[in-house]
Design a protein around this motif. Sequence first.
Motif, short mmCIF file in Angstrom:
data_model
loop_
_atom_site.label_atom_id
_atom_site.label_comp_id
_atom_site.label_asym_id
_atom_site.label_seq_id
_atom_site.Cartn_x
_atom_site.Cartn_y
_atom_site.Cartn_z
N LYS A 61 -8.75 13.63 -28.69
CA LYS A 61 -9.14 12.52 -29.55
C LYS A 61 -8.15 12.28 -30.68
O LYS A 61 -7.92 11.14 -31.07
CB LYS A 61 -10.55 12.76 -30.09
N ILE A 62 -7.53 13.33 -31.22
CA ILE A 62 -6.56 13.11 -32.27
C ILE A 62 -5.35 12.35 -31.73
O ILE A 62 -4.80 11.48 -32.41
CB ILE A 62 -6.13 14.45 -32.94
N GLN A 76 -5.70 11.46 -38.77
CA GLN A 76 -6.44 12.69 -39.06
C GLN A 76 -7.79 12.38 -39.69
O GLN A 76 -8.81 12.98 -39.33
CB GLN A 76 -5.62 13.58 -40.01
N ALA A 77 -7.82 11.42 -40.61
CA ALA A 77 -9.08 11.06 -41.26
C ALA A 77 -10.05 10.45 -40.26
O ALA A 77 -11.25 10.76 -40.26
CB ALA A 77 -8.81 10.09 -42.41
N ALA A 78 -9.55 9.55 -39.41
CA ALA A 78 -10.41 8.92 -38.41
C ALA A 78 -10.93 9.95 -37.42
O ALA A 78 -12.11 9.89 -37.00
CB ALA A 78 -9.65 7.82 -37.68
N ASN A 79 -10.09 10.89 -37.04
CA ASN A 79 -10.52 11.92 -36.10
C ASN A 79 -11.63 12.79 -36.70
O ASN A 79 -12.60 13.14 -36.02
CB ASN A 79 -9.33 12.78 -35.70
N LEU A 80 -11.49 13.13 -37.98
CA LEU A 80 -12.53 13.93 -38.64
C LEU A 80 -13.85 13.16 -38.69
O LEU A 80 -14.93 13.73 -38.45
CB LEU A 80 -12.09 14.31 -40.05
N CYS A 144 -10.54 23.90 -25.97
CA CYS A 144 -10.25 22.57 -26.49
C CYS A 144 -8.74 22.44 -26.63
O CYS A 144 -8.01 23.43 -26.50
CB CYS A 144 -10.95 22.36 -27.83
N PRO A 145 -8.22 21.24 -26.88
CA PRO A 145 -6.76 21.07 -26.95
C PRO A 145 -6.09 22.00 -27.96
O PRO A 145 -4.99 22.51 -27.71
CB PRO A 145 -6.61 19.60 -27.35
N GLY A 146 -6.75 22.24 -29.10
CA GLY A 146 -6.16 23.11 -30.11
C GLY A 146 -5.96 24.54 -29.64
O GLY A 146 -5.11 25.27 -30.18
N ASP A 147 -6.71 24.97 -28.63
CA ASP A 147 -6.57 26.33 -28.10
C ASP A 147 -5.33 26.48 -27.23
O ASP A 147 -4.86 27.60 -27.00
CB ASP A 147 -7.79 26.70 -27.24
#
Length: 230
Positions: A61-62, A76-80, A144-147
């Motif tokens: 999503k980011i 980043q703000a929209a993703n949060l 998740c993608p961050g992993d």
Amino acid sequence: MTIKRKWQLACLDMAGTTVRDDGLVEEAFTAAIAAEEGMAPGSPGYEEALRFVRDTMGQSKIDVFRALLADEPKAQAANLRFEDAYAALVRAGRIAPIEGAVEAIEQLREAGIQVALTTGFARPTQDAILDALGWRKLVSLALCPGDAGRGRPYPDMILTAILRLGVSDVRAVAVAGDTPSDIRSGSCAGASVVAGVLTGASKRDALLSAGATHVLDAITALPGLLRAAP
């Protein structure tokens, strides 16, 4: 259930594949883009942005917000805001398993196949879904993608699952998802079965065009597919 082939791992998408979403991604996106950009249904640019979100279902999503807004702080703000909105919908009880998904996962595990869940959501949202459904102990791993470094359509989450779970051969991996991004990710990872499912965002033709080896009505058909594989 007896599965003849030496399948070691099934990597399964969440929203639209194992988890019934019912438009929550679009609802959370609408809340995020309205708060950050003042876009609302009917306003200039909204329909085009929503079409892009639909076309990129399954992706991180980011990355979607980066492409839409072309500004890192805004993205980043929209993703949060998106993650907060989606998590609120989860807490409100707006999600449920796809019918038969839990039983399908249990069948795979009973056959000795490890199961990893993958998603385009960030970790807090994935955790909220897992907790809401009580799935922490249902699967071997949730990524998740961050992993993994990158989200779909890159193969990183699948390859990370292969490494973490000690899979010895990418050909012993099956992947299932409801979007072209899921399919491209599985193909790039070298999985032997890359199955599209019709319970989510995409139609049969789109999944086949992306390279799906099979198209299933639902994830419930995956154990039978692997059972019949040579």
